[in-house]
Design a protein around this motif. Structure first.
Motif, PDB file in Angstrom:
ATOM      1  N   GLN A 144       0.784  -1.103  -0.112  1.00  0.00           N
ATOM      2  CA  GLN A 144       0.011  -0.036   0.122  1.00  0.00           C
ATOM      3  C   GLN A 144       0.585   1.246  -0.096  1.00  0.00           C
ATOM      4  OE1 GLN A 144      -3.275  -0.021   0.057  1.00  0.00           O
ATOM      5  NE2 GLN A 144      -3.458   2.139  -0.227  1.00  0.00           N
ATOM      6  N   ALA A 145       1.954   1.174   0.603  1.00  0.00           N
ATOM      7  CA  ALA A 145       2.591   2.587   0.727  1.00  0.00           C
ATOM      8  C   ALA A 145       3.590   2.944  -0.143  1.00  0.00           C
ATOM      9  CB  ALA A 145       3.562   2.244   2.111  1.00  0.00           C
ATOM     10  N   HIS A 146       3.818   1.526  -1.104  1.00  0.00           N
ATOM     11  CA  HIS A 146       4.678   1.996  -2.201  1.00  0.00           C
ATOM     12  C   HIS A 146       4.209   1.532  -3.714  1.00  0.00           C
ATOM     13  CE1 HIS A 146       7.287   0.884   1.425  1.00  0.00           C
ATOM     14  NE2 HIS A 146       7.837   1.964   1.030  1.00  0.00           N
ATOM     15  N   ALA A 147       2.985   0.841  -3.741  1.00  0.00           N
ATOM     16  CA  ALA A 147       2.594   0.529  -5.198  1.00  0.00           C
ATOM     17  C   ALA A 147       2.371   1.765  -5.815  1.00  0.00           C
ATOM     18  CB  ALA A 147       1.255  -0.078  -4.844  1.00  0.00           C
ATOM     19  N   ASP A 148       2.106   3.002  -5.584  1.00  0.00           N
ATOM     20  CA  ASP A 148       1.737   4.090  -6.382  1.00  0.00           C
ATOM     21  C   ASP A 148       3.272   4.503  -7.056  1.00  0.00           C
ATOM     22  OD1 ASP A 148      -1.019   3.945  -6.296  1.00  0.00           O
ATOM     23  OD2 ASP A 148      -0.908   5.685  -4.797  1.00  0.00           O
ATOM     24  N   ASP A 149       4.167   4.587  -6.551  1.00  0.00           N
ATOM     25  CA  ASP A 149       5.374   4.881  -6.715  1.00  0.00           C
ATOM     26  C   ASP A 149       6.121   3.832  -7.645  1.00  0.00           C
ATOM     27  OD1 ASP A 149       5.823   7.105  -5.371  1.00  0.00           O
ATOM     28  OD2 ASP A 149       6.534   6.428  -3.830  1.00  0.00           O
ATOM     29  N   PHE A 150       5.634   2.373  -7.174  1.00  0.00           N
ATOM     30  CA  PHE A 150       6.128   1.258  -8.151  1.00  0.00           C
ATOM     31  C   PHE A 150       5.400   1.519  -9.485  1.00  0.00           C
ATOM     32  CE2 PHE A 150       4.967  -2.892  -9.774  1.00  0.00           C
ATOM     33  CZ  PHE A 150       6.214  -3.489  -9.866  1.00  0.00           C
ATOM     34  N   GLN A 151       4.048   1.783  -9.350  1.00  0.00           N
ATOM     35  CA  GLN A 151       3.419   1.747 -10.735  1.00  0.00           C
ATOM     36  C   GLN A 151       3.851   2.916 -11.553  1.00  0.00           C
ATOM     37  OE1 GLN A 151      -0.973   1.679 -10.215  1.00  0.00           O
ATOM     38  NE2 GLN A 151      -1.476   1.813 -12.452  1.00  0.00           N
ATOM     39  N   ARG A 152       4.011   3.958 -10.913  1.00  0.00           N
ATOM     40  CA  ARG A 152       4.658   4.945 -11.807  1.00  0.00           C
ATOM     41  C   ARG A 152       6.055   4.905 -12.412  1.00  0.00           C
ATOM     42  NH1 ARG A 152       2.098   8.346  -8.457  1.00  0.00           N
ATOM     43  NH2 ARG A 152       3.859   8.177  -6.851  1.00  0.00           N
ATOM     44  N   ALA A 153       6.655   4.229 -11.642  1.00  0.00           N
ATOM     45  CA  ALA A 153       8.319   4.088 -12.173  1.00  0.00           C
ATOM     46  C   ALA A 153       8.064   3.101 -13.190  1.00  0.00           C
ATOM     47  CB  ALA A 153       9.129   3.702 -10.959  1.00  0.00           C
ATOM     48  N   LEU A 154       7.210   2.011 -13.024  1.00  0.00           N
ATOM     49  CA  LEU A 154       7.252   0.918 -14.123  1.00  0.00           C
ATOM     50  C   LEU A 154       6.611   1.386 -15.187  1.00  0.00           C
ATOM     51  CD1 LEU A 154       7.420  -1.913 -14.955  1.00  0.00           C
ATOM     52  CD2 LEU A 154       5.253  -2.427 -13.663  1.00  0.00           C
ATOM     53  N   GLY A 155       5.544   2.130 -15.189  1.00  0.00           N
ATOM     54  CA  GLY A 155       4.887   2.871 -16.438  1.00  0.00           C
ATOM     55  C   GLY A 155       5.708   3.692 -17.254  1.00  0.00           C
ATOM     56  N   ALA A 156       6.758   4.155 -16.685  1.00  0.00           N
ATOM     57  CA  ALA A 156       7.730   4.939 -17.575  1.00  0.00           C
ATOM     58  C   ALA A 156       8.405   4.042 -18.613  1.00  0.00           C
ATOM     59  CB  ALA A 156       8.773   5.552 -16.743  1.00  0.00           C
ATOM     60  N   PHE A 157       8.488   2.924 -18.563  1.00  0.00           N
ATOM     61  CA  PHE A 157       9.313   1.817 -19.281  1.00  0.00           C
ATOM     62  C   PHE A 157       8.440   1.123 -20.217  1.00  0.00           C
ATOM     63  CE2 PHE A 157      11.941   2.563 -15.834  1.00  0.00           C
ATOM     64  CZ  PHE A 157      13.350   2.900 -16.226  1.00  0.00           C
ATOM     65  N   LEU A 158       7.280   1.186 -20.051  1.00  0.00           N
ATOM     66  CA  LEU A 158       6.108   0.421 -20.667  1.00  0.00           C
ATOM     67  C   LEU A 158       5.994   0.869 -22.088  1.00  0.00           C
ATOM     68  CD1 LEU A 158       3.472  -0.247 -18.097  1.00  0.00           C
ATOM     69  CD2 LEU A 158       5.384  -1.740 -18.741  1.00  0.00           C
ATOM     70  N   PRO A 159       6.014   2.084 -22.537  1.00  0.00           N
ATOM     71  CA  PRO A 159       5.789   2.282 -23.764  1.00  0.00           C
ATOM     72  C   PRO A 159       6.766   2.029 -24.914  1.00  0.00           C
ATOM     73  CG  PRO A 159       5.460   4.183 -22.720  1.00  0.00           C
ATOM     74  CD  PRO A 159       5.925   3.264 -21.642  1.00  0.00           C
ATOM     75  N   GLY A 160       8.156   1.548 -24.365  1.00  0.00           N
ATOM     76  CA  GLY A 160       9.235   0.944 -25.245  1.00  0.00           C
ATOM     77  C   GLY A 160       9.005  -0.751 -25.488  1.00  0.00           C
ATOM     78  N   CYS A 161       8.265  -1.340 -24.627  1.00  0.00           N
ATOM     79  CA  CYS A 161       8.026  -2.749 -24.584  1.00  0.00           C
ATOM     80  C   CYS A 161       6.781  -2.975 -25.513  1.00  0.00           C
ATOM     81  CB  CYS A 161       7.682  -3.246 -23.244  1.00  0.00           C
ATOM     82  SG  CYS A 161       7.664  -4.836 -23.121  1.00  0.00           S
ATOM     83  N   THR A 162       7.397  -3.170 -26.794  1.00  0.00           N
ATOM     84  CA  THR A 162       6.293  -3.423 -28.046  1.00  0.00           C
ATOM     85  C   THR A 162       6.861  -4.526 -28.886  1.00  0.00           C
ATOM     86  OG1 THR A 162       7.483  -1.879 -29.730  1.00  0.00           O
ATOM     87  CG2 THR A 162       5.687  -0.936 -28.430  1.00  0.00           C
ATOM     88  N   GLY A 163       6.053  -4.997 -29.454  1.00  0.00           N
ATOM     89  CA  GLY A 163       6.450  -6.169 -30.675  1.00  0.00           C
ATOM     90  C   GLY A 163       7.961  -5.966 -31.374  1.00  0.00           C
TER      91      GLY A 163
END
Length: 123
Positions: A22-41
């Motif tokens: 609960q205390a860290h999930a938002d930060d985790f999601q935000r940090a992870l989200g920065a790398f998702l656009p480059g993860c394509t086929g």
């Protein structure tokens, strides 16, 4: 939560540390989200090395579910590696082990993810 990305062939490796709760999930999601656009086929596969994660709660699982849905929608590939026994049990009980390609260790995950498309599989 910050990640120090490491490029390993065609795989971008992220290694979170600590608790994804609960205390860290938002930060985790935000940090992870920065790398998702480059993860394509056409882009890099994404590997989360969870060896440094000692706990994950339902809100942490939610963040991962959002990430895998985005990656799959983009035609990309995302895998997890090196789950601790406790984290592995959470994935098993919640059936999240059915959503993700999970490997016992980083080396095996890298070998599978660096194979040409369609040849790597979950261990």
């Amino acid at each position: 939560m910050e990640f120090t990305p490491q490029q390993e062939g065609r795989v971008l490796v992220l290694s979170p540390l600590g608790r994804i709760d609960q205390a860290h999930a938002d930060d985790f999601q935000r940090a992870l989200g920065a790398f998702l656009p480059g993860c394509t086929g056409a882009g890099d596969a994404l590997l989360l090395d969870l060896s440094g994660v000692d706990f994950i709660s339902s809100i942490g699982l939610r963040a991962l579910m959002i990430a895998i849905k985005q990656v799959k929608a983009q035609g990309g590939r995302m895998a997890l590696a090196a789950l601790s026994p406790l984290v592995g049990e959470v994935f098993s009980i919640s059936r999240f082990d059915m959503l993700f390609e999970i490997h016992p260790d980083r080396a095996g995950a890298l070998a599978a993810l660096n194979m040409p498309n369609g040849q790597g599989g979950a261990a």
